[in-house]
Design an enzyme around this catalytic site. Structure first.
Site, PDB file in Angstrom:
ATOM      1  N   CYS A  16     -26.870 -62.323   4.691  1.00 44.74           N
ATOM      2  CA  CYS A  16     -27.241 -60.909   4.636  1.00 44.74           C
ATOM      3  C   CYS A  16     -27.840 -60.385   5.932  1.00 44.74           C
ATOM      4  O   CYS A  16     -28.419 -61.142   6.711  1.00 44.74           O
ATOM      5  CB  CYS A  16     -28.279 -60.658   3.548  1.00 44.74           C
ATOM      6  SG  CYS A  16     -27.709 -61.122   1.922  1.00 44.74           S
ATOM      7  N   GLY A  42     -23.004 -60.389   7.354  1.00 43.92           N
ATOM      8  CA  GLY A  42     -22.501 -60.226   5.996  1.00 43.92           C
ATOM      9  C   GLY A  42     -21.310 -59.310   5.987  1.00 43.92           C
ATOM     10  O   GLY A  42     -21.426 -58.148   6.369  1.00 43.92           O
ATOM     11  N   ASN A 117     -32.799 -60.227   2.640  1.00 44.15           N
ATOM     12  CA  ASN A 117     -32.101 -61.301   3.352  1.00 44.15           C
ATOM     13  C   ASN A 117     -32.888 -62.583   3.078  1.00 44.15           C
ATOM     14  O   ASN A 117     -34.067 -62.657   3.401  1.00 44.15           O
ATOM     15  CB  ASN A 117     -32.067 -61.004   4.851  1.00 44.15           C
ATOM     16  CG  ASN A 117     -31.490 -62.146   5.679  1.00 44.15           C
ATOM     17  OD1 ASN A 117     -31.816 -62.300   6.846  1.00 44.15           O
ATOM     18  ND2 ASN A 117     -30.637 -62.959   5.094  1.00 44.15           N
ATOM     19  N   GLY A 118     -32.227 -63.562   2.510  1.00 46.39           N
ATOM     20  CA  GLY A 118     -32.898 -64.826   2.208  1.00 46.39           C
ATOM     21  C   GLY A 118     -32.442 -65.350   0.872  1.00 46.39           C
ATOM     22  O   GLY A 118     -31.392 -64.960   0.356  1.00 46.39           O
ATOM     23  N   CYS A 251     -35.976 -70.117  10.905  1.00 46.64           N
ATOM     24  CA  CYS A 251     -34.687 -70.841  10.853  1.00 46.64           C
ATOM     25  C   CYS A 251     -34.178 -71.135  12.265  1.00 46.64           C
ATOM     26  O   CYS A 251     -33.926 -70.220  13.051  1.00 46.64           O
ATOM     27  CB  CYS A 251     -33.676 -69.978  10.112  1.00 46.64           C
ATOM     28  SG  CYS A 251     -31.983 -70.571  10.229  1.00 46.64           S
ATOM     29  N   TYR A 257     -26.348 -70.298  15.849  1.00 46.81           N
ATOM     30  CA  TYR A 257     -25.094 -69.661  15.440  1.00 46.81           C
ATOM     31  C   TYR A 257     -25.232 -68.271  14.811  1.00 46.81           C
ATOM     32  O   TYR A 257     -24.455 -67.383  15.116  1.00 46.81           O
ATOM     33  CB  TYR A 257     -24.359 -70.585  14.451  1.00 46.81           C
ATOM     34  CG  TYR A 257     -23.090 -70.001  13.893  1.00 46.81           C
ATOM     35  CD1 TYR A 257     -21.970 -69.817  14.701  1.00 46.81           C
ATOM     36  CD2 TYR A 257     -23.005 -69.602  12.566  1.00 46.81           C
ATOM     37  CE1 TYR A 257     -20.799 -69.259  14.191  1.00 46.81           C
ATOM     38  CE2 TYR A 257     -21.844 -69.051  12.050  1.00 46.81           C
ATOM     39  CZ  TYR A 257     -20.745 -68.883  12.867  1.00 46.81           C
ATOM     40  OH  TYR A 257     -19.605 -68.337  12.375  1.00 46.81           O
ATOM     41  N   ASP A 360     -18.210 -76.805  20.415  1.00 45.97           N
ATOM     42  CA  ASP A 360     -18.379 -75.918  19.252  1.00 45.97           C
ATOM     43  C   ASP A 360     -19.845 -75.957  18.827  1.00 45.97           C
ATOM     44  O   ASP A 360     -20.583 -76.864  19.217  1.00 45.97           O
ATOM     45  CB  ASP A 360     -17.458 -76.330  18.100  1.00 45.97           C
ATOM     46  CG  ASP A 360     -17.152 -75.149  17.170  1.00 45.97           C
ATOM     47  OD1 ASP A 360     -17.746 -74.066  17.348  1.00 45.97           O
ATOM     48  OD2 ASP A 360     -16.313 -75.316  16.265  1.00 45.97           O
ATOM     49  N   ASP A 361     -20.246 -74.956  18.010  1.00 44.23           N
ATOM     50  CA  ASP A 361     -21.672 -74.876  17.650  1.00 44.23           C
ATOM     51  C   ASP A 361     -22.068 -75.895  16.597  1.00 44.23           C
ATOM     52  O   ASP A 361     -23.187 -76.385  16.583  1.00 44.23           O
ATOM     53  CB  ASP A 361     -22.013 -73.456  17.178  1.00 44.23           C
ATOM     54  CG  ASP A 361     -21.182 -73.065  15.984  1.00 44.23           C
ATOM     55  OD1 ASP A 361     -21.621 -73.272  14.857  1.00 44.23           O
ATOM     56  OD2 ASP A 361     -20.053 -72.567  16.185  1.00 44.23           O
ATOM     57  N   CYS A 397     -28.377 -75.674   2.787  1.00 50.03           N
ATOM     58  CA  CYS A 397     -29.460 -74.701   2.989  1.00 50.03           C
ATOM     59  C   CYS A 397     -29.710 -73.971   1.668  1.00 50.03           C
ATOM     60  O   CYS A 397     -28.769 -73.557   1.004  1.00 50.03           O
ATOM     61  CB  CYS A 397     -29.070 -73.692   4.070  1.00 50.03           C
ATOM     62  SG  CYS A 397     -30.311 -72.387   4.264  1.00 50.03           S
ATOM     63  N   CYS A 453     -37.745 -74.301  10.779  1.00 51.24           N
ATOM     64  CA  CYS A 453     -36.997 -74.906   9.679  1.00 51.24           C
ATOM     65  C   CYS A 453     -35.746 -75.509  10.304  1.00 51.24           C
ATOM     66  O   CYS A 453     -34.995 -74.824  11.003  1.00 51.24           O
ATOM     67  CB  CYS A 453     -36.593 -73.876   8.614  1.00 51.24           C
ATOM     68  SG  CYS A 453     -35.540 -74.649   7.340  1.00 51.24           S
ATOM     69  N   CYS A 456     -31.342 -78.265   7.424  1.00 50.40           N
ATOM     70  CA  CYS A 456     -29.921 -78.624   7.293  1.00 50.40           C
ATOM     71  C   CYS A 456     -29.577 -79.803   8.206  1.00 50.40           C
ATOM     72  O   CYS A 456     -28.565 -80.475   7.990  1.00 50.40           O
ATOM     73  CB  CYS A 456     -29.011 -77.420   7.533  1.00 50.40           C
ATOM     74  SG  CYS A 456     -29.441 -76.444   8.948  1.00 50.40           S
TER      75      CYS A 456
END
Ligand code: SF4
Length: 485
Positions: A16, A42, A117-118, A251, A257, A360-361, A397, A453, A456
Site C-alpha cells: 500500500c 500498490g 499501509n501495513g 523496514c 526495493y 538483482d535486488d 513478512c 526490521c 525476512c
C-alpha cells in the site's frame, strides 16, 4: 485469461501507499497526483475520500490511479479541501472493491475514513473477539478492525478512542484518517512502515514517500516519528506521543526495493543507499568479468555501485519495455514464456561472448532469475555470475508486504550452492546482513537491538505475531487469514 506478470510476481511487493492533504483547494486532484507518484506501492486498486465540511465523498475502484481518477467528473464530485487516498496491492486475498481503501464508517462521533499501509499482526484474534461481541464486518481487510476498535472503545472523545484502539493492535501501521474534526496520522511505535510530512503553501501533506511531496510541489518538513500521532485541524498541527517509547525498527527492505529511488527514507537517499549496497557487494563478492549488467529497473542503482567499486564497465545488457502492464493475456505456456521477453529482452549485441556480473535486488521464488540467466545464455553470454543486493530472503513478512509462504521462498528451501544450480548461473552470491547495514551507515547489525526490521532475512520479528501463533481458525473467520490490505 488475465494473469499476473511473472516478473513482478517474483518480487516482494509493498501492499500500500497512503496520501493525505489538509487545507488545499482541489484536494482530490492533489491526492490523485500524490497517489500517482506512489503507484509502485500498490497497483491493484486506488481510492480517495474527501470532506467539504458537510459531507464525506469516496471514489474507490480496481485498477491504476490514472485510470480511476483521470475524469473531471470523478474529481469534481470529490469536493472539499481535505482528502486522503490509498493505493492497494494484493496478489493473495480477495480482490473486491469492498476491500479497497479508504474504508469509511459513520461512528457516533461522525464520519471516519481510514487509509492504512501495513498489516495488523493480531487482526484475526481481535476480529474474533469483536465478532463475538456482535460486530458485523463489511470487508476482509485487517484495517476494518481499527474502525471497530474505535467504535467500541469506552473512551469519550474520538482522539482517546483512536489511541485506545491503536494500543490494542500489534504489527505495522502508517495510518491517515479523516474525520469531520480533522485529520489523524499515526505511525506504529517501531516505525516499520514509512510516513512523511510536508507543506504545500498553507496546506499540510502526509505521504508514504517523499517522492509524492516532490510530485505535488510540496516541501518536505520531516518524517513522522515512530509512535507519533499527528492531529491536523483548523487549529493547526499538534503532535502527541501516546505510546511507550521503543527503539525504532523501520523496514530495511524499503531501502533495498520498495521505495522509489528518488525518495528519501529515514533521512537517506534511496538511490545512494542502493549504490552503496552495490559497492559493498563488489567488495564482499568480487568476480573477474567483462561487464556489470542490472536486471532493470530494480537492480540498476546497485549495479552502478558495483561497477564503480569494481572498475568493471556498467552496460545495459537487458532492456526493459515500459509498455507492458502488470497483467497481460497469457493463453498458454508457450505464450507465457514469450510474455517474459515482452518485458525484458537481452541486448544481444552487448553480451555475446561476454562474462557478465548480473545484479538483482533479491531472489524470492527464483523463477525470474532462472529465466534471466537462460535468456542471457541464449543470447551468447559466456559466463553469468549473479550477485544479489540483499541477503537471502528466508522468511515471510507479516507487516504489509506480499510474500509467498516460506515453502515457496527459494532461500528457505536450499543452500546458496543449490540455488546457483537451480538458476543455472556460473556463480551466485548474496550481500551479507552486515554488508547491508554498512551500506545504511551502520558499522554492523546490532544483534542485541537491531536498528531495522530485517525479519525476512533473519527471522527476527520485531513484534509478536499473535495470529501466526493461533493454531485453529474458525471457518467463518478464515477470510481474515488472507491478510488483505
Ligand atoms: S519482514 Fe522484511 S519486508 Fe517485512 S517489514 Fe521486515 S524487513 Fe520489511
Amino acid at each position: 485469461m488475465l494473469t499476473t506478470d511473472p516478473w513482478e510476481a517474483d518480487h516482494l511487493h509493498e501492499e500500500c501507499g497512503v496520501f493525505g492533504v489538509w487545507g488545499a483547494s482541489g484536494a482530490a486532484a492533489v491526492t490523485a497526483l500524490g497517489l500517482h507518484a506512489l503507484q509502485h506501492r500498490g497497483q491493484e486498486a486506488a481510492g480517495i475520500t474527501t470532506f467539504d465540511g458537510q459531507e464525506f465523498r469516496t471514489h474507490r475502484a480496481m485498477g491504476h490511479v490514472a485510470g480511476n481518477f483521470d475524469s473531471d467528473e470523478v474529481i469534481r464530485k470529490l469536493r472539499g479541501d481535505v482528502a486522503i487516498g490509498h493505493n492497494r496491492y494484493s496478489t493473495t486475498g480477495e480482490t473486491a472493491v469492498r476491500n479497497v481503501q479508504p474504508l469509511y464508517a459513520d461512528l457516533a462521533s461522525g464520519g471516519f475514513a481510514v487509509a492504512h499501509n501495513g498489516n495488523i499482526s493480531n487482526a484475526m484474534t481481535l476480529k474474533r473477539e469483536l465478532v463475538r461481541r456482535g460486530a458485523i464486518f463489511q470487508s476482509t481487510s485487517d484495517t476494518e478492525v481499527i474502525i471497530h476498535l474505535v467504535a467500541t472503545s469506552s473512551y469519550r472523545t474520538l482522539l482517546d478512542r483512536f489511541i485506545d484502539a491503536l494500543k490494542k493492535v500489534e504489527g505495522a501501521y502508517s495510518l491517515i484518517c479523516l474525520t469531520s474534526e480533522g485529520m489523524l496520522a499515526c505511525r506504529d511505535p517501531l516505525g516499520i512502515r514509512p510516513l512523511v510530512l510536508g507543506r504545500l503553501g498553507d496546506s499540510y501533506i502526509l505521504a508514504s514517500e517523499t517522492v509524492a511531496l516532490d510530485v505535488v510541489g510540496a516541501t518536505f518538513l520531516r518524517a513522522v516519528d515512530p509512535g507519533e500521532l499527528i492531529i491536523i485541524s483548523s487549529k493547526g498541527l499538534r503532535s502527541l506521543r501516546p505510546f511507550t517509547e521503543m527503539r525504532p525498527r523501520p523496514c530495511i527492505f524499503e531501502h533495498v526495493y520498495f521505495s522509489r529511488p528518488d525518495s528519501m527514507v529515514e533521512g537517506a537517499s534511496v538511490y545512494q543507499v542502493r549504490k552503496a549496497i552495490g559497492a559493498e557487494l563488489a567488495r564482499e563478492t568480487p568476480v573477474d568479468a567483462d561487464m556489470v549488467v542490472p536486471v532493470p529497473d530494480s537492480g540498476t542503482p546497485a549495479a552502478i555501485g558495483y561497477a564503480q567499486e569494481s572498475g568493471i564497465p556498467f552496460e545495459l545488457g537487458i532492456i526493459r519495455s515500459h509498455y507492458v502492464g502488470r497483467t497481460f493475456i497469457q493463453p498458454g505456456d508457450q505464450i507465457r514464456n514469450l510474455g517474459v521477453k515482452l518485458k525484458h529482452n537481452a541486448n544481444r549485441a552487448m553480451i555475446t561472448g561476454k562474462r557478465i556480473v548480473l545484479i538483482d535486488d533479491s531472489i524470492v521464488r527464483g523463477t525470474t532469475s532462472l529465466k534471466i540467466v537462460q535468456m542471457l545464455r541464449e543470447a551468447g553470454a559466456s559466463e553469468i555470475h549473479m550477485r544479489i543486493a540483499s541477503p537471502p530472503t528466508r522468511h515471510s513478512c507479516y507487516y504489509g508486504v506480499d510474500t509467498p509462504e516460506r515453502s515457496k521462498l527459494l532461500a528457505a528451501q536450499m543452500t546458496v550452492g543449490k540455488m546457483r544450480d537451480f538458476i543455472k548461473a556460473d556463480s551466485l552470491a548474496f550481500l551479507s546482513t552486515d554488508g547491508l547495514y554498512r551500506a545504511l551507515g551502520e558499522a554492523e547489525r546490532n544483534t542485541q537491538a537491531p536498528q531495522f526490521c530485517d525479519a525476512c532475512f533473519t527471522g527476527d520479528y520485531p513484534t509478536r505475531l499473535t495470529d501466526q501463533e493461533e493454531v485453529e481458525i474458525p471457518d467463518q473467520l478464515s477470510l481474515l487469514a488472507e491478510r488483505v490490505i
